[in-house]
Design a protein around this motif. Structure first.
Motif, PDB file in Angstrom:
ATOM      1  N   LEU A  28      22.111  12.275 -28.261  1.00  0.00           N
ATOM      2  CA  LEU A  28      21.507  11.387 -27.272  1.00  0.00           C
ATOM      3  C   LEU A  28      21.306   9.986 -27.829  1.00  0.00           C
ATOM      4  O   LEU A  28      21.487   8.987 -27.129  1.00  0.00           O
ATOM      5  CB  LEU A  28      20.172  11.967 -26.798  1.00  0.00           C
ATOM      6  N   HIS A  29      20.934   9.908 -29.113  1.00  0.00           N
ATOM      7  CA  HIS A  29      20.775   8.594 -29.742  1.00  0.00           C
ATOM      8  C   HIS A  29      22.108   7.860 -29.798  1.00  0.00           C
ATOM      9  O   HIS A  29      22.171   6.643 -29.568  1.00  0.00           O
ATOM     10  CB  HIS A  29      20.195   8.770 -31.146  1.00  0.00           C
ATOM     11  N   SER A  30      23.200   8.588 -30.093  1.00  0.00           N
ATOM     12  CA  SER A  30      24.527   7.970 -30.120  1.00  0.00           C
ATOM     13  C   SER A  30      24.949   7.500 -28.737  1.00  0.00           C
ATOM     14  O   SER A  30      25.731   6.552 -28.615  1.00  0.00           O
ATOM     15  CB  SER A  30      25.550   8.968 -30.671  1.00  0.00           C
ATOM     16  N   ALA A  31      24.436   8.160 -27.693  1.00  0.00           N
ATOM     17  CA  ALA A  31      24.769   7.762 -26.329  1.00  0.00           C
ATOM     18  C   ALA A  31      23.905   6.613 -25.829  1.00  0.00           C
ATOM     19  O   ALA A  31      24.085   6.165 -24.701  1.00  0.00           O
ATOM     20  CB  ALA A  31      24.630   8.960 -25.391  1.00  0.00           C
ATOM     21  N   GLY A  32      22.963   6.146 -26.643  1.00  0.00           N
ATOM     22  CA  GLY A  32      22.180   4.972 -26.276  1.00  0.00           C
ATOM     23  C   GLY A  32      20.737   5.226 -25.918  1.00  0.00           C
ATOM     24  O   GLY A  32      20.020   4.279 -25.581  1.00  0.00           O
ATOM     25  N   LEU A  33      20.259   6.474 -25.980  1.00  0.00           N
ATOM     26  CA  LEU A  33      18.864   6.746 -25.654  1.00  0.00           C
ATOM     27  C   LEU A  33      17.979   6.557 -26.889  1.00  0.00           C
ATOM     28  O   LEU A  33      18.403   6.849 -28.009  1.00  0.00           O
ATOM     29  CB  LEU A  33      18.707   8.175 -25.128  1.00  0.00           C
ATOM     30  N   SER A  68      12.100   9.572 -21.613  1.00  0.00           N
ATOM     31  CA  SER A  68      10.844   8.866 -21.364  1.00  0.00           C
ATOM     32  C   SER A  68      10.925   7.918 -20.179  1.00  0.00           C
ATOM     33  O   SER A  68       9.928   7.266 -19.861  1.00  0.00           O
ATOM     34  CB  SER A  68      10.436   8.073 -22.614  1.00  0.00           C
ATOM     35  N   ASP A  69      12.094   7.832 -19.521  1.00  0.00           N
ATOM     36  CA  ASP A  69      12.249   6.896 -18.412  1.00  0.00           C
ATOM     37  C   ASP A  69      13.215   7.496 -17.402  1.00  0.00           C
ATOM     38  O   ASP A  69      14.210   8.122 -17.793  1.00  0.00           O
ATOM     39  CB  ASP A  69      12.779   5.543 -18.913  1.00  0.00           C
ATOM     40  N   PRO A  70      12.970   7.337 -16.100  1.00  0.00           N
ATOM     41  CA  PRO A  70      13.898   7.897 -15.104  1.00  0.00           C
ATOM     42  C   PRO A  70      15.322   7.391 -15.246  1.00  0.00           C
ATOM     43  O   PRO A  70      16.276   8.086 -14.900  1.00  0.00           O
ATOM     44  CB  PRO A  70      13.268   7.477 -13.768  1.00  0.00           C
ATOM     45  N   GLY A  71      15.466   6.170 -15.765  1.00  0.00           N
ATOM     46  CA  GLY A  71      16.806   5.625 -15.940  1.00  0.00           C
ATOM     47  C   GLY A  71      17.608   6.310 -17.023  1.00  0.00           C
ATOM     48  O   GLY A  71      18.825   6.088 -17.126  1.00  0.00           O
ATOM     49  N   GLN A  72      16.963   7.125 -17.844  1.00  0.00           N
ATOM     50  CA  GLN A  72      17.659   7.814 -18.928  1.00  0.00           C
ATOM     51  C   GLN A  72      18.172   9.190 -18.518  1.00  0.00           C
ATOM     52  O   GLN A  72      18.906   9.824 -19.268  1.00  0.00           O
ATOM     53  CB  GLN A  72      16.723   7.970 -20.132  1.00  0.00           C
ATOM     54  N   VAL A  73      17.786   9.647 -17.317  1.00  0.00           N
ATOM     55  CA  VAL A  73      18.130  11.005 -16.906  1.00  0.00           C
ATOM     56  C   VAL A  73      19.641  11.173 -16.765  1.00  0.00           C
ATOM     57  O   VAL A  73      20.211  12.206 -17.143  1.00  0.00           O
ATOM     58  CB  VAL A  73      17.404  11.359 -15.588  1.00  0.00           C
ATOM     59  N   THR A  74      20.320  10.157 -16.223  1.00  0.00           N
ATOM     60  CA  THR A  74      21.765  10.253 -15.998  1.00  0.00           C
ATOM     61  C   THR A  74      22.501  10.484 -17.320  1.00  0.00           C
ATOM     62  O   THR A  74      23.342  11.385 -17.440  1.00  0.00           O
ATOM     63  CB  THR A  74      22.280   8.981 -15.318  1.00  0.00           C
ATOM     64  N   PRO A  95      30.886   7.094 -18.401  1.00  0.00           N
ATOM     65  CA  PRO A  95      31.807   6.982 -19.531  1.00  0.00           C
ATOM     66  C   PRO A  95      31.772   8.235 -20.375  1.00  0.00           C
ATOM     67  O   PRO A  95      30.786   8.967 -20.385  1.00  0.00           O
ATOM     68  CB  PRO A  95      31.255   5.771 -20.314  1.00  0.00           C
ATOM     69  N   PRO A  96      32.847   8.535 -21.090  1.00  0.00           N
ATOM     70  CA  PRO A  96      32.910   9.772 -21.874  1.00  0.00           C
ATOM     71  C   PRO A  96      31.910   9.768 -23.004  1.00  0.00           C
ATOM     72  O   PRO A  96      31.535   8.721 -23.514  1.00  0.00           O
ATOM     73  CB  PRO A  96      34.351   9.779 -22.402  1.00  0.00           C
ATOM     74  N   VAL A  97      31.456  10.970 -23.400  1.00  0.00           N
ATOM     75  CA  VAL A  97      30.521  11.126 -24.508  1.00  0.00           C
ATOM     76  C   VAL A  97      31.291  11.036 -25.811  1.00  0.00           C
ATOM     77  O   VAL A  97      32.317  11.694 -25.973  1.00  0.00           O
ATOM     78  CB  VAL A  97      29.811  12.486 -24.425  1.00  0.00           C
ATOM     79  N   PRO A  98      30.848  10.223 -26.771  1.00  0.00           N
ATOM     80  CA  PRO A  98      31.556  10.151 -28.050  1.00  0.00           C
ATOM     81  C   PRO A  98      31.457  11.461 -28.793  1.00  0.00           C
ATOM     82  O   PRO A  98      30.403  12.081 -28.846  1.00  0.00           O
ATOM     83  CB  PRO A  98      30.826   9.025 -28.802  1.00  0.00           C
ATOM     84  N   ASP A 106      31.366   8.737 -35.325  1.00  0.00           N
ATOM     85  CA  ASP A 106      31.941   8.813 -34.008  1.00  0.00           C
ATOM     86  C   ASP A 106      33.452   8.904 -34.098  1.00  0.00           C
ATOM     87  O   ASP A 106      34.096   8.117 -34.814  1.00  0.00           O
ATOM     88  CB  ASP A 106      31.569   7.551 -33.210  1.00  0.00           C
ATOM     89  N   SER A 107      34.041   9.833 -33.410  1.00  0.00           N
ATOM     90  CA  SER A 107      35.490   9.970 -33.410  1.00  0.00           C
ATOM     91  C   SER A 107      36.081   9.609 -32.059  1.00  0.00           C
ATOM     92  O   SER A 107      37.205   9.963 -31.752  1.00  0.00           O
ATOM     93  CB  SER A 107      35.872  11.416 -33.762  1.00  0.00           C
ATOM     94  N   GLY A 108      35.290   8.905 -31.202  1.00  0.00           N
ATOM     95  CA  GLY A 108      35.801   8.472 -29.923  1.00  0.00           C
ATOM     96  C   GLY A 108      35.564   9.508 -28.854  1.00  0.00           C
ATOM     97  O   GLY A 108      34.975  10.548 -29.082  1.00  0.00           O
ATOM     98  N   PRO A 109      36.037   9.225 -27.643  1.00  0.00           N
ATOM     99  CA  PRO A 109      35.812  10.156 -26.537  1.00  0.00           C
ATOM    100  C   PRO A 109      36.594  11.427 -26.713  1.00  0.00           C
ATOM    101  O   PRO A 109      37.572  11.494 -27.452  1.00  0.00           O
ATOM    102  CB  PRO A 109      36.279   9.347 -25.317  1.00  0.00           C
ATOM    103  N   LEU A 110      36.159  12.455 -26.010  1.00  0.00           N
ATOM    104  CA  LEU A 110      36.838  13.731 -26.049  1.00  0.00           C
ATOM    105  C   LEU A 110      38.180  13.637 -25.345  1.00  0.00           C
ATOM    106  O   LEU A 110      38.401  12.781 -24.482  1.00  0.00           O
ATOM    107  CB  LEU A 110      35.981  14.795 -25.363  1.00  0.00           C
ATOM    108  N   PRO A 111      39.145  14.502 -25.697  1.00  0.00           N
ATOM    109  CA  PRO A 111      40.422  14.498 -25.010  1.00  0.00           C
ATOM    110  C   PRO A 111      40.236  14.740 -23.527  1.00  0.00           C
ATOM    111  O   PRO A 111      39.300  15.392 -23.079  1.00  0.00           O
ATOM    112  CB  PRO A 111      41.180  15.657 -25.686  1.00  0.00           C
ATOM    113  N   SER A 112      41.171  14.193 -22.752  1.00  0.00           N
ATOM    114  CA  SER A 112      41.086  14.300 -21.299  1.00  0.00           C
ATOM    115  C   SER A 112      41.130  15.755 -20.865  1.00  0.00           C
ATOM    116  O   SER A 112      41.951  16.539 -21.334  1.00  0.00           O
ATOM    117  CB  SER A 112      42.263  13.536 -20.673  1.00  0.00           C
ATOM    118  N   GLY A 113      40.227  16.069 -19.934  1.00  0.00           N
ATOM    119  CA  GLY A 113      40.212  17.408 -19.376  1.00  0.00           C
ATOM    120  C   GLY A 113      39.566  18.440 -20.250  1.00  0.00           C
ATOM    121  O   GLY A 113      39.703  19.634 -20.023  1.00  0.00           O
TER     122      GLY A 113
END
Length: 415
Positions: A28-33, A68-74, A95-98, A106-113
């Motif tokens: 979650l921290h890597s995703a910006g929370l 801690s904030d409704p904006g973080q739920v997504t 956007p894809p999860v790293p 971080d190795s980038g986004p997961l492969p498609s699908g």
């Protein structure tokens, strides 16, 4: 998403709650929370107290402790779905999860699908875990068998967890500041002592005549209940003697930081009051006023200015004699818990150190010695100052990293 967490045996190390909380928090921290070690600790406690048996219960605990904030739920829902299976609730709009590689980067986004929760990754239902694999689990060809057996496992190492086990001598100034936040959650407790004053107590053995007469005023002068008193107790004084010589300088900085951060700083230390802190290398210096500084960095700067022998040589016996003559035997150490922080390297006469330790042991309630060299199983106090001081120590601990500090705090409150 409906699999049972209990599908993993309780003895399986991959089901460790603390590691699971650290892994989810780091993702979650890597995703910006703004998720730190404190929120990961809350999640681990919530999962343990509940206790969480299903993915729905784990989701509820994580949502209550990590967001801690409704904006973080997504973002939370997207990351949780990617880690523990099931489609993301908002489809491809987010956007894809790293992904997290084996080295924790971080190795980038997961492969498609493909997601980490894709069917086949975790057999026997959903099995959330965070496995930390050491280099010893690899075979001679360099293959990681544990990751091949469970393809869905991932490794995430919390920065705070990595720092907890590192020796204080290996930490930079920035890393020491990070540890200061973890030190604030610790508490120093010392044994209580009986004072000459009394306080009202229902089970007291001494009658309180004045209290009885005051109560009789409310019953027409009849003494219906006999008030009693019991001796009042208060925490013993804590006296710290810290070695600031060249070999002990990193440990002195860390343990002085601990004394500052305990219970939110010495100013709010409560009924126990401030510890009396002295430094010594080639001379004895009182550092107690420096602990009232506004920040830990300011405290260390003031301590360095007050002690001109910082990172100098070591004369433990002479410094201890000065302490006993000027402060200790005159009352400061009488009945107190004395903590000596030193590696025991004595450039003076070890016999002098033994004599002064005997004097200190006679007046103090308890003497605790923190020696970072004792972390080695091969350490033996056979030569030098430590050999002379050892018989007069009630406890010897290492206190060389954050994980070893609970042993120090336990030794201080014992007795």
């Amino acid at each position: 998403m409906t699999g049972a967490l209990s599908s993993v045996p309780a003895t399986d190390p991959r089901a460790d709650v603390a590691t699971l909380a650290a892994g989810l928090g780091t993702a979650l921290h890597s995703a910006g929370l703004p998720v730190g070690p404190d929120r990961c600790e809350r999640l681990a406690r919530a999962v343990t107290v509940m206790p969480a048996r299903t993915m729905a219960e784990l989701h509820a605990c994580a949502l209550a402790t990590l967001v801690s904030d409704p904006g973080q739920v997504t973002t939370f829902e997207r990351v949780f779905a990617a880690l523990f299976g099931g489609p993301a609730p908002f489809g491809d709009q987010m956007p894809p999860v790293p992904a997290v590689s084996r080295d924790g980067q971080d190795s980038g986004p997961l492969p498609s699908g493909r997601t980490r929760g894709q069917a086949g990754d975790w057999p026997d239902g959903v099995r959330p875990q965070v496995t930390e694999t050491s280099s010893s689990s690899r075979d001679d060809d360099g293959d990681d068998d544990s990751l091949d057996e469970v393809p869905g496992t991932f490794r995430v190492a919390s920065a705070a967890e990595r720092l907890r086990g590192r020796d204080f001598a290996q930490l930079s100034d920035g890393e020491l500041r990070q540890l200061a936040e973890l030190m604030r959650g610790m508490t120093i407790a010392v044994p209580a002592r009986r004072t000459r004053r009394y306080q009202r107590a229902r089970d007291g053995k001494r009658p309180d005549l004045r209290g009885t007469l005051r109560q009789a005023r409310h019953s027409g002068g009849e003494a219906i209940r006999l008030a009693r008193r019991a001796p009042r107790s208060r925490p013993r004084r804590l006296v710290v003697l810290c070695d600031i010589s060249g070999s002990m300088e990193p440990y002195a900085r860390a343990l002085l930081m601990l004394l500052y951060c305990i219970n939110g700083g010495p100013v709010r230390a409560g009924a126990q009051g401030r510890p009396e802190v002295f430094s010594f290398a080639t001379r004895l210096t009182r550092l107690t006023p420096a602990l009232v500084a506004a920040t830990p960095d300011t405290m260390l700067a003031k301590a360095g200015e007050a002690a001109p022998d910082w990172s100098g040589g070591t004369r433990i016996g002479a410094a201890l004699k000065e302490f006993n003559d000027r402060y200790g035997c005159r009352g400061l150490a009488r009945g107190a818990v004395v903590l000596i922080i030193s590696d025991g390297w004595e450039t003076g006469d070890p016999a002098l150190l033994g004599v002064q330790m005997a004097r200190l042991h006679r007046v103090a309630h308890r003497v605790v010695w923190a020696n970072p060299r004792t972390q080695s199983p091969r350490y033996r106090p056979e030569v030098g100052g430590m050999a002379a001081a050892w018989p007069y120590c009630d406890a010897v601990v290492s206190a060389h990293n954050l994980d070893a500090l609970p042993d120090l705090l336990s030794a201080l409150r014992t007795g």
